[in-house]
Design a protein around this motif. Structure first.
Motif, mmCIF file in Angstrom:
data_model
loop_
_atom_site.group_PDB
_atom_site.id
_atom_site.type_symbol
_atom_site.label_atom_id
_atom_site.label_comp_id
_atom_site.label_asym_id
_atom_site.label_seq_id
_atom_site.Cartn_x
_atom_site.Cartn_y
_atom_site.Cartn_z
ATOM 1 N N GLN A 90 49.607 14.996 48.535
ATOM 2 C CA GLN A 90 49.301 16.396 48.818
ATOM 3 C C GLN A 90 47.826 16.600 49.175
ATOM 4 O O GLN A 90 46.945 15.890 48.698
ATOM 5 C CB GLN A 90 49.654 17.271 47.616
ATOM 6 C CG GLN A 90 51.110 17.202 47.211
ATOM 7 C CD GLN A 90 52.069 17.554 48.332
ATOM 8 O OE1 GLN A 90 51.918 18.591 48.975
ATOM 9 N NE2 GLN A 90 53.055 16.701 48.554
ATOM 10 N N HIS A 91 47.576 17.616 50.015
ATOM 11 C CA HIS A 91 46.217 17.998 50.389
ATOM 12 C C HIS A 91 45.779 19.283 49.688
ATOM 13 O O HIS A 91 44.585 19.509 49.515
ATOM 14 C CB HIS A 91 46.127 18.224 51.909
ATOM 15 C CG HIS A 91 46.419 16.996 52.704
ATOM 16 N ND1 HIS A 91 46.520 17.010 54.078
ATOM 17 C CD2 HIS A 91 46.631 15.713 52.333
ATOM 18 C CE1 HIS A 91 46.786 15.804 54.521
ATOM 19 N NE2 HIS A 91 46.873 14.989 53.477
ATOM 20 N N ASP A 92 46.734 20.114 49.326
ATOM 21 C CA ASP A 92 46.445 21.392 48.674
ATOM 22 C C ASP A 92 46.251 21.157 47.179
ATOM 23 O O ASP A 92 47.129 20.602 46.503
ATOM 24 C CB ASP A 92 47.615 22.362 48.915
ATOM 25 C CG ASP A 92 47.336 23.775 48.425
ATOM 26 O OD1 ASP A 92 46.837 23.916 47.286
ATOM 27 O OD2 ASP A 92 47.634 24.733 49.150
ATOM 28 N N ASP B 249 42.281 23.041 50.640
ATOM 29 C CA ASP B 249 42.382 21.654 51.089
ATOM 30 C C ASP B 249 41.349 20.802 50.366
ATOM 31 O O ASP B 249 40.138 21.008 50.498
ATOM 32 C CB ASP B 249 42.155 21.587 52.600
ATOM 33 C CG ASP B 249 42.497 20.218 53.184
ATOM 34 O OD1 ASP B 249 42.446 19.218 52.439
ATOM 35 O OD2 ASP B 249 42.799 20.147 54.387
ATOM 36 N N PHE C 205 40.350 17.884 50.929
ATOM 37 C CA PHE C 205 39.500 17.092 51.813
ATOM 38 C C PHE C 205 38.430 17.940 52.503
ATOM 39 O O PHE C 205 37.615 17.423 53.265
ATOM 40 C CB PHE C 205 40.358 16.349 52.840
ATOM 41 C CG PHE C 205 41.256 15.325 52.209
ATOM 42 C CD1 PHE C 205 40.734 14.166 51.657
ATOM 43 C CD2 PHE C 205 42.625 15.541 52.120
ATOM 44 C CE1 PHE C 205 41.561 13.223 51.049
ATOM 45 C CE2 PHE C 205 43.458 14.614 51.516
ATOM 46 C CZ PHE C 205 42.925 13.451 50.982
ATOM 47 N N GLN D 4 53.559 8.589 53.622
ATOM 48 C CA GLN D 4 52.776 9.708 53.118
ATOM 49 C C GLN D 4 53.364 11.035 53.592
ATOM 50 O O GLN D 4 53.448 11.999 52.823
ATOM 51 C CB GLN D 4 51.324 9.579 53.563
ATOM 52 C CG GLN D 4 50.431 10.688 53.024
ATOM 53 C CD GLN D 4 49.021 10.604 53.567
ATOM 54 O OE1 GLN D 4 48.786 10.086 54.644
ATOM 55 N NE2 GLN D 4 48.070 11.143 52.815
ATOM 56 N N LEU E 115 54.667 13.910 51.345
ATOM 57 C CA LEU E 115 54.006 15.203 51.516
ATOM 58 C C LEU E 115 55.024 16.324 51.664
ATOM 59 O O LEU E 115 54.826 17.433 51.158
ATOM 60 C CB LEU E 115 53.085 15.158 52.746
ATOM 61 C CG LEU E 115 52.332 16.442 53.106
ATOM 62 C CD1 LEU E 115 51.316 16.791 52.027
ATOM 63 C CD2 LEU E 115 51.649 16.296 54.461
#
Length: 630
Positions: free
Chosen positions: A304-306, A364, A366, A550, A554
């Motif tokens: 996950q990015h969140d 995010d 990142f 991924q 995701l």
């Protein structure tokens, strides 16, 4: 003091009513005082009741308070009554205390939001509904609280309703959990028709007396209740709503994930443990569902990015551990993990809220980075929360409760090596994704400037929850640390004692060392991969196969895509096809008649007084003529 039990749910319910009635006439300060204060007072009363219950236990280690008979029809006469035992004491105190900290945090987090009063109105109702659920003396009252938290979850997830996507996420949570709720209400119908009561204690006694272990009716009843629990607690296959529930404000996420809605399924299974004891196959299904869900959620969290979705999947995983414990009859272990999880998960969500607010709403991970010096309170809170989530040995409350579940998964009579290995694998993955989050968000180069710093109302809950996330596990120490376990002794008055295998490897020092080592190894792997070997990791991630895996993780392993094509699209197609059936014109005709009647009546309202008087006179003359000539 026990006589004040009714006040605990009544205070947040009263807060909801006051905010509802005086919505437009309250200042933000008054709203905050009513919203947070009602839950705070409820927490004070709950703690006083808990102290009284522990120091002077009532006869039978349980207290029942009947307020009035709800209704009486067809042999069903449920009462508005509350039942207090050791398990409901734990839930009551955790819900009110953690709920108050979240409300206090919200008074600052939401202070600039135009829906400030509406937010606290929903939050108060949410807490009141959850308290009704865990204190209910009968399953019908429990179901009222159950549906109350479901309704509030929709209102809070879709709180920022100007964004259509938020409304969609709230609707998704409402519909998916309704699937489980339907199974639950069918289960209640079955229980009542068979045992002629929905009062929980007589119901459990009747089931134990009249049903043999493994009987069809016991299996059916337990399976239907499991369906309800799976929906509310976001376990496979009804887990898809939980990540999307992150659309709501961060305090909502903390409340739903830490101490309220998602733990309702755990409470239901533990409260009806007799039914699941009589249905060993269903209880095995509980353990398998929990194990598979915790592994599924761990892999998904890795991709996950969140920041909030990572924590959402971690909640799904930790609830999976609780289901695993329940499935091997580790009833008290599941409740212990519920308590510790409430502390560190609320801490992680509230710390995430500080980060999101400080970066102007950025989610995010990142686009974060380098925040450990800019936001020191959030950094240390996150470190403590992640360490507890990862079950780092000796220094976190999560270690003691998760280690107990891992031990029980192998050492209990109903445990086995496969469940144990699954729990160990989940522990390793949890450490990796938890500290991946820490390193990406707080280390490296800063990507987004900090524009807002938290004040005391957001900092204080972080400090309190940080302390609890360290010391909260000391109430149940493993045997190799002296075997101090007052929490277990307390819960044993309300829940069956877990039957263990004498001399099992699970309870040896070697097994404990292995469990501890796995958590530490996970942190080490996250450190090496994300701090020491960023370039190598980037090259590996650039390869097609890791990228595809991924993406699969995701997207939650494709469950949303599957359900969209199996359920949603066919239902939409059928709705389009059935649009012209005979039912639609009938309802359209009723609507048309109402519209015409409205137009005719509206035409008579022309604002001319003489016309009104003339019509009234004609009407009076008709009435007099009818009376005289009759």
């Amino acid at each position: 003091m026990l006589q004040l039990l009714w006040i605990v749910p009544a205070l947040p319910a009263a807060g909801f009513v006051v905010l509802l009635l005086l919505n437009r006439h309250l200042s933000r300060r008054a709203t905050a005082l009513i919203g947070a204060g009602s839950v705070g007072l409820s927490a004070v009363v709950a703690i006083l009741i808990a102290v009284s219950f522990i120091t002077s236990p009532p006869p039978g280690d349980a207290y029942r308070q009947v307020l009035w008979t709800w209704f009486d029809t067809g042999g069903l006469a449920p009462q508005i009554a509350f039942y207090l035992d050791a398990m409901s004491v734990v839930f009551m105190v955790v819900i009110t205390f953690v709920g108050f900290l979240i409300h206090l945090y919200s008074t600052e987090f939401m202070e600039r939001d135009e829906g400030f009063t509406r937010f606290f109105m929903y939050m108060n109702l949410f807490v009141a509904s959850m308290l009704v659920l865990v204190l209910a003396d009968n399953l019908l009252l429990l179901y009222l609280g159950w549906e109350g938290v479901g309704m509030c979850s929709y209102l809070l997830i879709a709180f920022w309703q100007k964004d259509v996507q938020n409304v969609y996420c709230g609707r998704k949570a409402f519909i998916v959990t309704r699937v489980g709720d339907t199974a639950l209400i069918v289960g209640l119908f079955l229980l009542f028709t068979q045992l002629h009561t929905l009062e929980i204690q007589p119901l459990m006694a009747g089931a134990a007396k009249n049903w043999a272990a493994g009987s069809g009716v016991a299996v059916a009843a337990a399976a239907l209740l499991l369906g309800g629990a799976v929906g509310k607690s976001a376990q496979l296959p009804l887990q898809t709503w939980l990540p999307d529930a992150m659309a709501g404000p961060t305090p909502v996420s903390a409340l739903i994930h830490a101490a309220t809605m998602v733990t309702a399924g755990v409470y239901l299974i533990a409260r009806t443990n007799v039914l699941f004891t009589l249905a060993p196959d269903v209880r095995l299904a509980v353990a398998i569902i929990g194990t598979v869900t915790l592994l599924y959620a761990c892999f998904s969290a890795l991709a996950q990015h969140d920041i909030k979705r990572v924590l959402a999947y971690s909640t799904m995983s930790q609830i999976g551990y609780m289901f695993l414990a329940l499935g091997v009859a580790g009833w008290s272990a599941a409740i212990f993990h519920f308590m510790t999880h409430a502390f560190f998960k609320a801490l992680l969500f509230l710390a995430a809220g500080v980060v999101i607010e400080a970066l102007g709403g950025e989610h995010d991970i990142f686009k974060m980075g380098g925040l450990r010096r800019k936001l020191p309170t959030a950094f240390w809170a996150f470190i403590i929360g992640a360490a507890s989530l990862s079950a780092l040995p000796l220094i976190t409350d999560g270690f003691y409760s998760k280690d107990l579940i891992i031990e029980t998964s192998l050492g209990a009579v109903d445990g086995n090596a496969w469940l144990w290995l699954g729990a160990l694998a989940g522990s390793l993955l949890t450490s990796i994704y938890a500290f991946r989050l820490v390193f990406v968000v707080f280390f490296g180069e800063q990507q987004t400037p900090v524009t807002l710093h938290p004040r005391w109302r957001m900092k204080l809950p972080l400090v309190v929850l940080s302390v609890l996330s360290v010391v909260g596990g000391f109430v149940w120490l493993p045997g190799w640390m002296g075997g101090f376990h007052p929490f277990e002794t307390f819960l044993d008055t309300a829940l069956p004692v877990t039957q263990t295998v004498a001399g099992s490897f699970a309870y040896t020092g070697v097994a404990a060392l292995l469990t501890s080592l796995i958590a530490v190894v996970g942190v080490a792997l996250a450190t090496v991969w994300l701090v020491e070997s960023r370039a190598a990791l980037a090259r590996f991630a650039a390869r097609p196969t890791p990228h595809d895996v991924q993406t699969f993780w995701l997207n939650g392993w494709g469950f949303d895509w599957l359900y969209e094509h199996v359920f949603v699209i066919p239902v939409k197609w059928f709705a389009r096809v059935a649009r012209g059936d005979l039912v639609e014109p009938a309802f359209s005709g009723i609507a048309w008649l109402n519209l015409q009647a409205w137009r005719a009546l509206s035409a008579s309202q022309n604002g001319q007084l003489r016309v009104y008087i003339g019509v009234a006179g004609v009407g009076l003359a008709v009435i007099v003529a009818f009376v005289v000539l009759r």
